[in-house]
Structures are given as C-alpha cells and as structure tokens.
Design a protein around this motif. Sequence first.
Motif, PDB file in Angstrom:
ATOM      1  N   THR A  30     -34.866  71.296 -33.009  1.00  0.00           N
ATOM      2  CA  THR A  30     -35.085  70.354 -31.911  1.00  0.00           C
ATOM      3  C   THR A  30     -34.562  68.954 -32.210  1.00  0.00           C
ATOM      4  N   SER A  56     -27.321  64.219 -31.862  1.00  0.00           N
ATOM      5  CA  SER A  56     -26.765  64.246 -30.510  1.00  0.00           C
ATOM      6  C   SER A  56     -25.253  64.063 -30.536  1.00  0.00           C
ATOM      7  N   SER A  57     -24.627  64.417 -29.446  1.00  0.00           N
ATOM      8  CA  SER A  57     -23.195  64.181 -29.223  1.00  0.00           C
ATOM      9  C   SER A  57     -22.286  64.840 -30.261  1.00  0.00           C
ATOM     10  N   THR A  90     -19.396  67.037 -31.335  1.00  0.00           N
ATOM     11  CA  THR A  90     -18.199  67.426 -30.590  1.00  0.00           C
ATOM     12  C   THR A  90     -17.623  68.763 -31.057  1.00  0.00           C
ATOM     13  N   GLU A  92     -27.922  76.527 -27.945  1.00  0.00           N
ATOM     14  CA  GLU A  92     -28.899  76.032 -26.976  1.00  0.00           C
ATOM     15  C   GLU A  92     -29.431  74.663 -27.366  1.00  0.00           C
ATOM     16  N   ALA A  93     -29.453  74.367 -28.671  1.00  0.00           N
ATOM     17  CA  ALA A  93     -30.005  73.095 -29.133  1.00  0.00           C
ATOM     18  C   ALA A  93     -29.002  71.949 -29.058  1.00  0.00           C
ATOM     19  N   LEU A  94     -27.714  72.256 -29.000  1.00  0.00           N
ATOM     20  CA  LEU A  94     -26.698  71.211 -28.959  1.00  0.00           C
ATOM     21  C   LEU A  94     -26.426  70.745 -27.526  1.00  0.00           C
ATOM     22  N   ASP A  95     -25.886  69.557 -27.427  1.00  0.00           N
ATOM     23  CA  ASP A  95     -25.542  68.976 -26.127  1.00  0.00           C
ATOM     24  C   ASP A  95     -24.247  69.618 -25.623  1.00  0.00           C
ATOM     25  N   ALA A  96     -24.367  70.463 -24.616  1.00  0.00           N
ATOM     26  CA  ALA A  96     -23.204  71.193 -24.103  1.00  0.00           C
ATOM     27  C   ALA A  96     -22.142  70.260 -23.538  1.00  0.00           C
ATOM     28  N   ALA A  97     -22.552  69.111 -23.034  1.00  0.00           N
ATOM     29  CA  ALA A  97     -21.591  68.187 -22.437  1.00  0.00           C
ATOM     30  C   ALA A  97     -20.680  67.556 -23.483  1.00  0.00           C
ATOM     31  N   SER A  98     -21.152  67.446 -24.718  1.00  0.00           N
ATOM     32  CA  SER A  98     -20.351  66.830 -25.779  1.00  0.00           C
ATOM     33  C   SER A  98     -19.546  67.844 -26.570  1.00  0.00           C
ATOM     34  N   LEU A  99     -20.048  69.077 -26.662  1.00  0.00           N
ATOM     35  CA  LEU A  99     -19.441  70.080 -27.533  1.00  0.00           C
ATOM     36  C   LEU A  99     -18.105  70.555 -26.971  1.00  0.00           C
TER      37      LEU A  99
END
Length: 276
Positions: free
Chosen positions: A56, A60-61, A63, A92-99
């Motif tokens: 959790t 963040s962010s 790439t 699921e735990a990572l930020d999909a918008a940044s990856l």
Amino acid sequence: MSERILIAGCGDLGERVARLLLKQGDEVYALRRHPPGNNDAIRWVAADLASPETLTALPSSITQLAYMPAPQAREPEAYRAVYIDGLRNVLEALDAASLKRVLFVSSSGVYGEHGDAWVDEATPPAPPGFSGQVLWEAEQWLSNQPVETVVLRLAGLYGPGRLQLVDRIRAGQACAPHGQQHWANRMHVDDAAAAIVHLLALHDPQSVYVGVDNTPLPLDVLYDHLAALIGAPPVADGPAPAGIGSKRLSNARLRASGFELCWPDSRHGYAECLRS
C-alpha cells in the motif's frame, strides 16, 4: 529524460540492474521482503509481493516496472505466489496513469524440448515443467493488461556468485549425455542485467526477447570444458537435467535491437570468473 523505476524482487540480478540504472541517472526503487541494511542510492522498499497489504505504500509516479522476483521454494504454489498473484498485486498497487512500461523477466524454460532446432521468439511455448507453465501463464496475463509490456526470456545465468555448476563438476556430481546431443544455453549475469536496462530504454520495443549469449553448446562440450578449466576429469556420461529440454536459443532479435554482449561465449565468461 530520467525514469522512476521500481525493481520488484530485487535480488542479485536486480541489484546489478539497479546499479546500471543509477549510473544513467534514473531514480531507482528496489522491492524486497528483507532489504539489506546498506545505505546507498538505491531506495529500498520492504514488501512482500504475495501480500497486498504490504504494497500500500509503494512510491508514487513509477514510470517503469522491472519484475524479477525469486520464488521462496521450487514448488508450484511458491511460483504462483510471486509470478501470478504477486504480479497482479503490484500492478494494482501502482499508479496506472504514470506507468509506461513493464519488463517481465521470464525464462527460456517456457519452450521445452526442440532437439537440435533453433528456438527464437516465434517458437510457440510448450513448457514441460511447472515453473515454465507458471511463467507462460504470467506472460499471457500480462500481455492483456493496458500497459506496454516487454518479456525477456533468460537462459541459465552464470557469473560471480553463480558458479554452482563448476562446484558440482569439481565435486564429481555432474553428468552429461555424450552419445546424444543436448544443447546448453547460458548468459553472463552482467550481460543479463545490461539487457534489461537496454530494453527498459529501447524505443518501440517488441513484446518478447530471448536473453542468451551467441554460443549455444552441447551440454557435454560445456561441462567437459569447465572440467578442464579447473583440472577435473571429464564429467561422467549420464542423463541431461530433467524438465528443461534440448534447444538452441537464438538471440538474433536482441542483437538486432542494438544490444552487444560482453561475454558472447560462456566458455570465455566462465574462464574469466575462475581467474578472478
């Protein structure tokens, strides 16, 4: 432009990757159940891929994700825990918008038995053992996710700290079939790390690459060469390792992408390891 990269399952290979990424200016996070206590530029994350509640607080962010865990045991449940459940958990735990990209380290064990035939990325997987079956299932699941994915199917790694085969030959515990050709495929661990870094940075990569050196060898030729290097007698005649299959792996696609190996022939790589 530097990337913010998470190495999930950062063991020996992952640490080598991390050092190379840091040299080129990337920000590197490394996930391990029990991170080392050293204080360096690698940003260690203590988490268990198979336990979603420990993921959790991932940074963040991110790439890019380099996914290269090691199962806790050589059994189907342990493989599924990290390669199937763990992969889903971390995505699921990572930020999909940044990856932007996921690089999944798989194994040439997904191919199975092909005799003397050359095997490359177009060869249909047919894994004979549970490990290859789990990895192939994970590859297929990942290919259906809404993120660019690259799979690197590595051959057997060797290098500093990875000379168990030499130890077995020295102890007289290794054998190889001398009357029936069985192909061995190897890659130096430093070349494997460099290939991962290369593919993370590659513009418009293909979805699958085979990671192996330029020189597949008959198993008995490799084993007897290593025996000669350490002054041991030639290995005894006996069956090839079970559940792997004979095949000659081709790295043509990886080399065509611009990657160059430092150790194109494992005989030279092993010799350098033994000298140093």
